[in-house]
Write a protein that holds these residues in place. Structure first.
Motif, PDB file in Angstrom:
ATOM      1  N   LEU A 166      51.137  19.107  55.974  1.00 10.91           N
ATOM      2  CA  LEU A 166      51.524  18.999  54.575  1.00 10.91           C
ATOM      3  C   LEU A 166      50.832  20.130  53.841  1.00 10.91           C
ATOM      4  O   LEU A 166      49.608  20.237  53.879  1.00 10.91           O
ATOM      5  N   LEU A 167      51.620  20.974  53.211  1.00  8.62           N
ATOM      6  CA  LEU A 167      51.017  22.025  52.401  1.00  8.62           C
ATOM      7  C   LEU A 167      51.635  21.962  51.012  1.00  8.62           C
ATOM      8  O   LEU A 167      52.844  21.786  50.855  1.00  8.62           O
ATOM      9  N   ALA A 168      50.777  22.058  50.030  1.00 11.91           N
ATOM     10  CA  ALA A 168      51.213  21.952  48.639  1.00 11.91           C
ATOM     11  C   ALA A 168      50.559  23.065  47.835  1.00 11.91           C
ATOM     12  O   ALA A 168      49.483  23.566  48.187  1.00 11.91           O
ATOM     13  N   ARG A 169      51.230  23.398  46.720  1.00 15.50           N
ATOM     14  CA  ARG A 169      50.727  24.463  45.861  1.00 15.50           C
ATOM     15  C   ARG A 169      50.887  24.042  44.407  1.00 15.50           C
ATOM     16  O   ARG A 169      51.936  23.522  44.021  1.00 15.50           O
ATOM     17  N   ASN A 226      42.010  22.430  48.361  1.00 11.88           N
ATOM     18  CA  ASN A 226      41.040  22.262  49.449  1.00 11.88           C
ATOM     19  C   ASN A 226      41.082  23.400  50.473  1.00 11.88           C
ATOM     20  O   ASN A 226      40.425  23.318  51.519  1.00 11.88           O
ATOM     21  N   ILE A 227      41.839  24.456  50.188  1.00  9.75           N
ATOM     22  CA  ILE A 227      41.937  25.575  51.121  1.00  9.75           C
ATOM     23  C   ILE A 227      42.381  26.817  50.357  1.00  9.75           C
ATOM     24  O   ILE A 227      43.082  26.717  49.343  1.00  9.75           O
ATOM     25  N   SER A 228      41.950  27.972  50.846  1.00  3.24           N
ATOM     26  CA  SER A 228      42.371  29.220  50.208  1.00  3.24           C
ATOM     27  C   SER A 228      43.699  29.683  50.815  1.00  3.24           C
ATOM     28  O   SER A 228      44.062  29.299  51.932  1.00  3.24           O
ATOM     29  N   GLU A 229      44.391  30.515  50.072  1.00  2.00           N
ATOM     30  CA  GLU A 229      45.685  31.028  50.560  1.00  2.00           C
ATOM     31  C   GLU A 229      45.509  31.834  51.839  1.00  2.00           C
ATOM     32  O   GLU A 229      46.302  31.702  52.773  1.00  2.00           O
ATOM     33  N   SER A 230      44.464  32.679  51.886  1.00  2.00           N
ATOM     34  CA  SER A 230      44.281  33.538  53.053  1.00  2.00           C
ATOM     35  C   SER A 230      44.034  32.721  54.319  1.00  2.00           C
ATOM     36  O   SER A 230      44.574  33.040  55.391  1.00  2.00           O
ATOM     37  N   VAL A 231      43.232  31.668  54.209  1.00  2.00           N
ATOM     38  CA  VAL A 231      42.951  30.834  55.378  1.00  2.00           C
ATOM     39  C   VAL A 231      44.203  30.078  55.810  1.00  2.00           C
ATOM     40  O   VAL A 231      44.521  30.002  57.002  1.00  2.00           O
ATOM     41  N   LEU A 232      44.920  29.522  54.835  1.00  2.00           N
ATOM     42  CA  LEU A 232      46.130  28.764  55.162  1.00  2.00           C
ATOM     43  C   LEU A 232      47.197  29.674  55.772  1.00  2.00           C
ATOM     44  O   LEU A 232      47.870  29.311  56.740  1.00  2.00           O
ATOM     45  N   SER A 277      46.296  18.889  57.909  1.00  2.00           N
ATOM     46  CA  SER A 277      46.720  19.249  59.272  1.00  2.00           C
ATOM     47  C   SER A 277      47.380  18.080  59.989  1.00  2.00           C
ATOM     48  O   SER A 277      47.893  18.240  61.099  1.00  2.00           O
ATOM     49  N   THR A 278      47.375  16.895  59.369  1.00  2.00           N
ATOM     50  CA  THR A 278      48.035  15.721  59.961  1.00  2.00           C
ATOM     51  C   THR A 278      49.270  15.309  59.170  1.00  2.00           C
ATOM     52  O   THR A 278      49.914  14.321  59.517  1.00  2.00           O
ATOM     53  N   GLY A 279      49.569  16.052  58.104  1.00  2.00           N
ATOM     54  CA  GLY A 279      50.731  15.729  57.290  1.00  2.00           C
ATOM     55  C   GLY A 279      50.486  14.591  56.318  1.00  2.00           C
ATOM     56  O   GLY A 279      51.433  14.064  55.715  1.00  2.00           O
ATOM     57  N   GLU A 280      49.228  14.206  56.167  1.00  2.00           N
ATOM     58  CA  GLU A 280      48.907  13.062  55.308  1.00  2.00           C
ATOM     59  C   GLU A 280      49.113  13.425  53.836  1.00  2.00           C
ATOM     60  O   GLU A 280      48.647  14.457  53.359  1.00  2.00           O
ATOM     61  N   LEU A 281      49.802  12.540  53.132  1.00  2.00           N
ATOM     62  CA  LEU A 281      50.021  12.730  51.701  1.00  2.00           C
ATOM     63  C   LEU A 281      48.802  12.258  50.926  1.00  2.00           C
ATOM     64  O   LEU A 281      48.223  11.202  51.250  1.00  2.00           O
ATOM     65  N   PRO A 282      48.394  13.009  49.912  1.00  2.00           N
ATOM     66  CA  PRO A 282      47.267  12.542  49.092  1.00  2.00           C
ATOM     67  C   PRO A 282      47.649  11.274  48.333  1.00  2.00           C
ATOM     68  O   PRO A 282      48.821  11.060  48.001  1.00  2.00           O
ATOM     69  N   GLU A 283      46.668  10.415  48.095  1.00  2.00           N
ATOM     70  CA  GLU A 283      46.953   9.135  47.434  1.00  2.00           C
ATOM     71  C   GLU A 283      47.518   9.344  46.039  1.00  2.00           C
ATOM     72  O   GLU A 283      48.426   8.630  45.611  1.00  2.00           O
ATOM     73  N   TYR A 284      46.971  10.307  45.360  1.00  2.00           N
ATOM     74  CA  TYR A 284      47.472  10.605  44.018  1.00  2.00           C
ATOM     75  C   TYR A 284      47.981  12.045  44.005  1.00  2.00           C
ATOM     76  O   TYR A 284      48.751  12.440  44.844  1.00  2.00           O
ATOM     77  N   GLU A 285      47.527  12.816  43.093  1.00  2.00           N
ATOM     78  CA  GLU A 285      47.932  14.215  42.994  1.00  2.00           C
ATOM     79  C   GLU A 285      47.051  15.063  43.915  1.00  2.00           C
ATOM     80  O   GLU A 285      45.859  14.803  44.065  1.00  2.00           O
ATOM     81  N   PRO A 286      47.615  16.093  44.554  1.00  2.00           N
ATOM     82  CA  PRO A 286      46.796  16.952  45.423  1.00  2.00           C
ATOM     83  C   PRO A 286      45.715  17.678  44.622  1.00  2.00           C
ATOM     84  O   PRO A 286      45.801  17.814  43.397  1.00  2.00           O
ATOM     85  N   SER A 287      44.713  18.141  45.322  1.00  2.00           N
ATOM     86  CA  SER A 287      43.681  18.986  44.726  1.00  2.00           C
ATOM     87  C   SER A 287      43.379  20.117  45.706  1.00  2.00           C
ATOM     88  O   SER A 287      43.525  19.956  46.922  1.00  2.00           O
TER      89      SER A 287
END
Length: 624
Positions: free
Chosen positions: A80-83, A111-117, A99-109
């Motif tokens: 799951l990747l969100a922006r 947790n990763i930089s663009e370059s790493v992702l 990395s497991t496709g888990e949806l955040p309980e509420y709104e995403p926040s």
């Protein structure tokens, strides 16, 4: 490579979540009215996959969304990747990743930089971080890294491009992507491999080094020739003025010139007369030594003669010794006889053979005579008539010029030019060992295979192509464009209508993906998003079409717009079947405004949603 989009996720500013689900191995169709957000889905997918610019509409869409996301399946993994939604025209740098496709309980926040992702996802796409663009352009720099986004050019056919007469790939109005396409095309379709590209880059680097070393060797030889020419000219003039010995060997010319400059700067001038006197003096000294040694040899011979005569006078002693018993002896007779006998023996030893002194003196005389002969030759070699300076000023100008030339040419390395032959041989050996597979033959074979695949699509849809139904596929590799060629001709034709151009776009992209799958491609994801391929026929569904085409008069059904749209859907459906037959997975997402009845009987077409009567990407009820 395996890839499909499971769902599009929107986190609304109302704290609600909107999602649209897609199926793998299907032609997923979202149909409905205009201005309901169908096209925005393509922009959202592009935005979530690291777009630096976005085309998401601010009105209705962006103003209501806090985060955009994709739940994707990549090589048996679920991500799951969100922006975060952009602010105006500015794309957000904030990403959320699971990395497991888990949806955040509420709104995403974040947790990763663009370059790493991007690096993580690039690895799944088989994009090596060591692979670089071999040559740059106006926008792309040479040796810049190959971006994952360049390969996404194979995954979209936007409504702006679907009927374009000369462009087949999206984003070609952006210089960066326009330059990237020909640079990554071979890797994308399997003509070339990452390993082969790395070898080619290494070989190119070695060849550049070899050229530099060969140029350096050539320039060194050229410089040496120039130096030797200057040296020869200067030495000749110096000899002509009597400043350098006329018999100076070529390998000693530099030292002779240096010595000449040093001597003149120190004030110790030696002209030819001085040289003549010096050589004459040396000849005299050597001759005197030779004469002395000859006199010594003569005296030494006389000495040996005297000793021999003395020995002869002592011969009676030998007689007495032989007749010792018959002699009358006194008390001192024995001592006298013994001493005389010993002296006689010593004289015999001294005169019996040549001593080391004889040999040494002969060798010394030979060496001295050789020296005298050389000095005499040097004396004879001095010019009878010498060039002369008009005045001391000219002489010192010449000496100054000579000094300047020595400083310019006779640096520490000039006497012995650097030898890079071993380095050149090593580079040649490395180049020889580095086997790089040629790609020109593979390009030709790929083009033929692509034309064969596309020809099957032409046969399937020939009724929609009208006069061009029997034409042949003619892919232009250099332009990355598809043309049609009349059978048994070598020229391509302008197919004219937007309907035909739409089919050409479908043919090309389906053909590319088929060959990518057959070649086991890992860089291009097996999915395709198509935005409104029916645009050449209708801008919107009209009532006539909704009523089943009444009012068409006597038109042949096979030539109607409805028939052509259905043929296009059959083409997409057949492609999914072909992929399955190859044991591959492929996903299509199609945005349309056509009626679902057009794909009745097509097993691989899946209706996702109908954006009509208030249902939209952002439902109207949520926007009131």
């Amino acid at each position: 490579m395996k890839f499909h989009i499971e769902s599009l996720q929107l986190w609304l500013k109302t704290k609600q979540r909107r999602f649209v689900t897609f199926l793998p191995n299907k032609v997923n169709v979202i149909t409905g009215e205009s201005h309901t957000g169908k096209t925005a889905i393509l922009d959202i997918v592009d935005y979530c996959l690291f777009a630096s610019e976005h085309g998401i509409s601010e009105s209705i869409i962006n103003e209501n969304v806090a985060w955009y996301g994709l739940r994707i399946h990549v090589n048996d993994k679920v991500y799951l990747l969100a922006r975060r939604a952009p602010e105006g025209k500015v794309a957000s740098p904030d990403y959320y990743f699971s990395s497991t496709g888990e949806l955040p309980e509420y709104e995403p926040s974040r947790n990763i930089s663009e370059s790493v992702l991007k690096k993580l996802l690039s690895a799944d796409f088989g994009i090596d971080q060591d692979v670089k663009i071999p040559f740059g352009g106006r926008t792309l720099r040479a040796n810049s890294r190959v971006s994952l986004r360049y390969f996404l050019l194979f995954n979209t056919i936007s409504q702006d491009i679907i009927t374009h007469s000369s462009q087949f790939f999206d984003k070609q109005n952006q210089a960066r992507y326009q330059e990237a396409l020909p640079r990554i095309f071979d890797i994308a379709v399997g003509i070339d491999t990452v390993e082969n590209i790395l070898k080619r880059e290494k070989r190119a680097e070695l060849e550049r080094k070899l050229v530099r070393q060969e140029n350096f060797a050539a320039k060194t030889a050229e410089k040496r020739e120039q130096f030797n020419a200057q040296l020869a000219e200067t030495v000749a003039r110096a000899k002509g003025y009597g400043l350098v010995d006329d018999n100076t060997a070529s390998d000693a010319s530099i030292n002779a010139l240096k010595r000449m400059v040093t001597e003149r700067e120190s004030g110790s001038d030696r002209y030819v007369s001085a040289q003549y006197d010096e050589i004459s003096s040396q000849i005299y000294r050597v001759a005197r030594k030779i004469r002395g040694l000859h006199r010594f040899t003569t005296e030494f011979a006389k000495h040996k003669t005297t000793l021999k005569e003395t020995g002869d006078s002592l011969q009676p002693v030998a007689y007495l010794l032989k007749n010792f018993e018959e002699t009358v002896r006194t008390s001192v007779f024995d001592d006298i006889l013994r001493n005389l006998s010993q002296g006689l023996q010593e004289i015999k030893n001294a005169t019996a053979r040549n001593t080391p002194l004889d040999s040494n003196i002969s060798e010394i005389i030979k060496d001295l005579e050789s020296q005298r002969e050389k000095l005499e030759r040097d004396l004879e070699a001095l010019p009878v008539e010498m060039e002369s300076f008009e005045n001391d000023k000219d002489k010192y100008i010449f000496i100054g010029e000579t000094k300047a030339k020595l400083e310019l040419y006779s640096d520490p390395e000039s006497d012995k030019a650097p030898d890079n032959s071993e380095l050149i041989a090593s580079l040649e050996a490395q180049i020889e060992e580095l086997t790089v597979a040629p790609v020109e033959d593979r390009k030709e074979l790929f083009t033929k295979a692509l034309d064969e695949a596309i020809q099957d699509y032409i046969t399937l849809t020939k009724a929609a192509l009208g006069n061009y139904g029997d034409y042949r596929s003619a892919f232009n590799y250099s332009e990355k464009k598809l043309h049609l060629r009349k059978p048994r001709t070598t020229t391509t034709e302008n197919v004219g209508s937007s309907s035909n151009h739409m089919f050409l776009h479908l043919f090309l992209f389906l053909g590319l993906h088929e060959l990518i799958m057959r070649n086991g491609g890992v860089h291009v994801a097996p999915f395709l998003i198509i935005d409104q391929f029916s645009r050449p026929y209708w801008g919107e569904d009209d009532q006539e079409e909704e009523d089943g085409g009444e009012g068409e008069g006597e038109r042949d059904f096979d030539e109607s717009d409805v028939a052509k749209v259905r043929l296009a859907l059959q083409l997409l459906d057949q492609f999914i079947t072909t992929a399955k037959d190859m044991g591959k997975e492929f996903q299509m997402i199609v945005f349309e405004h056509i009626n679902p009845r057009y794909w009745d009987g097509l097993e691989n077409v899946h209706l996702v949603e109908i954006f009509r009567d208030g249902n939209a990407l952002i439902p109207i009820s949520r926007n009131e």
